[in-house]
Write a protein that holds these residues in place. Structure first.
Motif, PDB file in Angstrom:
ATOM      1  N   SER A 121       0.814  -1.227   0.000  1.00 45.17           N
ATOM      2  CA  SER A 121       0.000   0.000   0.000  1.00 45.17           C
ATOM      3  C   SER A 121       0.842   1.268   0.000  1.00 45.17           C
ATOM      4  O   SER A 121       0.577   2.209  -0.768  1.00 45.17           O
ATOM      5  CB  SER A 121      -0.931   0.014   1.215  1.00 45.17           C
ATOM      6  OG  SER A 121      -1.791  -1.091   1.169  1.00 45.17           O
ATOM      7  N   GLU A 122       1.848   1.315   0.862  1.00 44.71           N
ATOM      8  CA  GLU A 122       2.667   2.539   0.980  1.00 44.71           C
ATOM      9  C   GLU A 122       3.443   2.812  -0.297  1.00 44.71           C
ATOM     10  O   GLU A 122       3.534   3.955  -0.749  1.00 44.71           O
ATOM     11  CB  GLU A 122       3.632   2.433   2.176  1.00 44.71           C
ATOM     12  CG  GLU A 122       3.084   2.970   3.473  1.00 44.71           C
ATOM     13  CD  GLU A 122       2.478   4.374   3.373  1.00 44.71           C
ATOM     14  OE1 GLU A 122       3.176   5.305   2.921  1.00 44.71           O
ATOM     15  OE2 GLU A 122       1.296   4.544   3.717  1.00 44.71           O
ATOM     16  N   GLN A 123       4.025   1.748  -0.882  1.00 45.01           N
ATOM     17  CA  GLN A 123       4.786   1.929  -2.128  1.00 45.01           C
ATOM     18  C   GLN A 123       3.872   2.398  -3.263  1.00 45.01           C
ATOM     19  O   GLN A 123       4.248   3.275  -4.050  1.00 45.01           O
ATOM     20  CB  GLN A 123       5.475   0.605  -2.540  1.00 45.01           C
ATOM     21  CG  GLN A 123       6.571   0.154  -1.590  1.00 45.01           C
ATOM     22  CD  GLN A 123       6.069  -0.805  -0.532  1.00 45.01           C
ATOM     23  OE1 GLN A 123       5.020  -0.584   0.068  1.00 45.01           O
ATOM     24  NE2 GLN A 123       6.841  -1.861  -0.281  1.00 45.01           N
ATOM     25  N   VAL A 128      -8.149   3.013  -4.638  1.00 45.34           N
ATOM     26  CA  VAL A 128      -7.427   4.271  -4.446  1.00 45.34           C
ATOM     27  C   VAL A 128      -8.468   5.375  -4.286  1.00 45.34           C
ATOM     28  O   VAL A 128      -9.380   5.503  -5.103  1.00 45.34           O
ATOM     29  CB  VAL A 128      -6.497   4.587  -5.636  1.00 45.34           C
ATOM     30  CG1 VAL A 128      -5.776   5.923  -5.407  1.00 45.34           C
ATOM     31  CG2 VAL A 128      -5.490   3.453  -5.836  1.00 45.34           C
ATOM     32  N   TYR A 129      -8.333   6.154  -3.204  1.00 48.77           N
ATOM     33  CA  TYR A 129      -9.245   7.266  -2.910  1.00 48.77           C
ATOM     34  C   TYR A 129      -8.467   8.578  -2.883  1.00 48.77           C
ATOM     35  O   TYR A 129      -7.270   8.601  -2.548  1.00 48.77           O
ATOM     36  CB  TYR A 129      -9.893   7.081  -1.537  1.00 48.77           C
ATOM     37  CG  TYR A 129     -10.877   5.934  -1.433  1.00 48.77           C
ATOM     38  CD1 TYR A 129     -12.209   6.114  -1.778  1.00 48.77           C
ATOM     39  CD2 TYR A 129     -10.473   4.676  -0.983  1.00 48.77           C
ATOM     40  CE1 TYR A 129     -13.133   5.065  -1.672  1.00 48.77           C
ATOM     41  CE2 TYR A 129     -11.371   3.627  -0.877  1.00 48.77           C
ATOM     42  CZ  TYR A 129     -12.703   3.830  -1.218  1.00 48.77           C
ATOM     43  OH  TYR A 129     -13.598   2.794  -1.117  1.00 48.77           O
ATOM     44  N   ILE A 149      -0.109   3.118 -13.255  1.00 44.84           N
ATOM     45  CA  ILE A 149       0.773   2.293 -12.402  1.00 44.84           C
ATOM     46  C   ILE A 149       0.207   0.898 -12.172  1.00 44.84           C
ATOM     47  O   ILE A 149       0.916  -0.103 -12.210  1.00 44.84           O
ATOM     48  CB  ILE A 149       1.026   3.010 -11.059  1.00 44.84           C
ATOM     49  CG1 ILE A 149       1.892   4.246 -11.306  1.00 44.84           C
ATOM     50  CG2 ILE A 149       1.681   2.105 -10.041  1.00 44.84           C
ATOM     51  CD1 ILE A 149       1.831   5.297 -10.219  1.00 44.84           C
ATOM     52  N   LEU A 150      -1.124   0.822 -11.938  1.00 48.11           N
ATOM     53  CA  LEU A 150      -1.736  -0.449 -11.518  1.00 48.11           C
ATOM     54  C   LEU A 150      -2.395  -1.205 -12.669  1.00 48.11           C
ATOM     55  O   LEU A 150      -2.772  -2.362 -12.507  1.00 48.11           O
ATOM     56  CB  LEU A 150      -2.760  -0.184 -10.421  1.00 48.11           C
ATOM     57  CG  LEU A 150      -2.168   0.379  -9.115  1.00 48.11           C
ATOM     58  CD1 LEU A 150      -3.273   0.916  -8.215  1.00 48.11           C
ATOM     59  CD2 LEU A 150      -1.371  -0.689  -8.386  1.00 48.11           C
ATOM     60  N   GLY A 151      -2.547  -0.527 -13.817  1.00 45.04           N
ATOM     61  CA  GLY A 151      -3.102  -1.223 -14.986  1.00 45.04           C
ATOM     62  C   GLY A 151      -4.610  -1.112 -15.040  1.00 45.04           C
ATOM     63  O   GLY A 151      -5.261  -0.655 -14.108  1.00 45.04           O
ATOM     64  N   THR A 158      -6.763  -1.504   1.129  1.00 44.34           N
ATOM     65  CA  THR A 158      -6.826  -2.921   0.756  1.00 44.34           C
ATOM     66  C   THR A 158      -7.748  -3.630   1.748  1.00 44.34           C
ATOM     67  O   THR A 158      -7.391  -3.819   2.904  1.00 44.34           O
ATOM     68  CB  THR A 158      -5.430  -3.571   0.764  1.00 44.34           C
ATOM     69  OG1 THR A 158      -4.800  -3.289   2.023  1.00 44.34           O
ATOM     70  CG2 THR A 158      -4.559  -3.020  -0.345  1.00 44.34           C
ATOM     71  N   SER A 159      -8.945  -3.973   1.280  1.00 46.10           N
ATOM     72  CA  SER A 159      -9.919  -4.673   2.117  1.00 46.10           C
ATOM     73  C   SER A 159      -9.874  -6.148   1.770  1.00 46.10           C
ATOM     74  O   SER A 159      -9.851  -6.500   0.597  1.00 46.10           O
ATOM     75  CB  SER A 159     -11.331  -4.141   1.848  1.00 46.10           C
ATOM     76  OG  SER A 159     -11.357  -2.736   1.948  1.00 46.10           O
ATOM     77  N   GLY A 160      -9.899  -6.990   2.787  1.00 49.70           N
ATOM     78  CA  GLY A 160      -9.838  -8.420   2.501  1.00 49.70           C
ATOM     79  C   GLY A 160     -10.494  -9.261   3.572  1.00 49.70           C
ATOM     80  O   GLY A 160     -10.491  -8.912   4.748  1.00 49.70           O
TER      81      GLY A 160
END
Length: 403
Positions: A312-314, A384-385, A401-403, A334-336
């Motif tokens: 998350s931080e990166q 991402v918010y 970045i994330l596609g 990141t919810s899981g």
């Protein structure tokens, strides 16, 4: 003199409460649960989701009592154990902090503890323990039943796990108050079909369809309610506000006198009363105010993943650099959760034991149950918010970045 009280409940019609249970319910420590919403920020998306940990705890006690009676009739429990199981179920959530599972995230990050550990402390060291002792109950024993102890495995599984009273109540209650149609379950069929095999809770094979339906309902409720992007937006904001304000307000002080004062509105009031001396104080107040007024962060990116991202931080740093937006205004959530609830010992549940009266009990892996195996082993969502005025730049950077 009547030794019980009938409480009207929209899920179970009537919940009968007996003498010792009533004394616990009337204690200030337990009454505090009225002021902690069951679904933290969900009321900002589902306006009727105003129900609390208080009525959920009553519901779990009610279902756990029914399950205990069913197992007693089959010879697995004694009469005096029914009352112990009801008390343990009533107290299973007594350690929850404000905003329910949202505060759990803060406890994990800052103190590496959980509401279960605090619940044990409350039962042992508060007036609730005194009520139990004066009524002839062993408070240590009740604690072990409520929060998992290997010796009492199937009893613990009545309260939490994949066949638990906890899940049977929260799915129906959350479905009712949010208006979501996903939480229709036949909990009475499951209760009547409970059995025990080799110290583990088992189920009569004829009720397998009811179990499948319940697990599917849980999966759908996580997608539609618990992990809804707007619900999580509100929770991300409140999480950040609590984190920023904690040095001033000491929310994570685990002293019981302090902890048992914490409720949803108390925490917001404490944050809004902060001075404006530091940037942390100002940001904490802004997020709390925006939460109250439903000015929420905007979700600009969403991705379903098979496993939880530990980056998350990166990811946040990369998005901030590419978008040229301050990283403090970007939130990677990141919810899981596992598709099937964890065992009382917080281990993965991999199978269910099915009982047929003409054959030997069989342990069926979830991979062999079509409805359960069709769901991924765990549900993970990366989002991402950001603030409304940054949404275009952050969205473009996140997609790049994330596609």
């Amino acid at each position: 003199m009547k030794q019980f009280l009938d409480i009207v409940d929209p899920i179970h019609d009537f919940i009968r409460v007996h003498d010792t249970e009533l004394k616990i319910i009337d204690s200030p420590v337990f009454q505090r649960l009225r002021r902690i919403r069951q679904l933290s920020g969900a009321h900002l998306t589902y306006p009727s989701a105003q129900h609390s940990r208080f009525e959920h705890s009553l519901g779990v006690m009610h279902i756990a009592g029914q399950a205990a009676v069913s197992l007693k009739e089959k010879g697995f429990l004694k009469t005096d154990q029914i009352q112990e199981i009801r008390l343990a179920a009533l107290l299973h959530d007594v350690g929850h902090g404000p905003f329910s599972h949202l505060f759990e995230e803060v406890l994990q990050i800052k103190k590496k503890t959980s509401h279960e550990e605090i619940g044990k402390k409350i039962i042992q060291e508060s007036e609730i323990g005194d009520i139990l002792s004066k009524s002839g109950f062993d408070k240590k024993h009740i604690t072990k039943l409520a929060f998992g102890y290997p010796k009492y495995r199937f009893v613990n599984e009545i309260i939490s796990g994949s066949l638990s009273a906890d899940m049977m109540d929260y799915l129906q209650r959350d479905g009712y108050f949010t208006g979501a149609e996903h939480a229709k379950i036949d909990h009475k069929r499951i209760i009547q079909s409970l059995d025990v095999y080799r110290t583990k809770l088992a189920l009569e094979k004829s009720a397998l369809y009811s179990f499948e339906s319940m697990i599917l309902s849980r999966y759908q409720m996580f997608k539609a309610v618990y992990f809804h992007k707007t619900v999580r937006s509100a929770e991300v904001m409140m999480l950040e506000s609590i984190r920023l304000a904690d040095d001033d307000c000491g929310f994570i002080d685990l002293n019981l006198d302090h902890y048992t004062k914490l409720t949803d509105e108390f925490v917001i009031a404490q944050i809004l009363a902060l001075p404006n001396h530091t940037s942390e104080q100002r940001r904490a107040k802004r997020f709390a105010t925006d939460y109250q007024n439903r000015r929420l962060l905007k979700c600009v990116y969403e991705k379903i993943m098979t496993q939880k991202s530990g980056q998350s931080e990166q990811i946040r740093d990369k998005i901030a650099k590419k978008s040229k937006i301050n990283k403090d205004d970007i939130f990677v959530d990141t919810s899981g959760t596992f598709s099937v609830p964890l065992t009382p010992a917080k281990e993965k549940t991999k199978s269910i034991t099915l009982i047929t009266h003409s054959k030997k009990p069989t342990e069926i892996p979830f991979s062999k149950i079509p409805v359960v195996s069709s769901m991924a082993e765990s549900m993970n969502i990366l989002r991402v918010y950001t603030l409304d005025n940054n949404r275009k730049k952050v969205e473009m950077a996140a997609k790049s970045i994330l596609g």
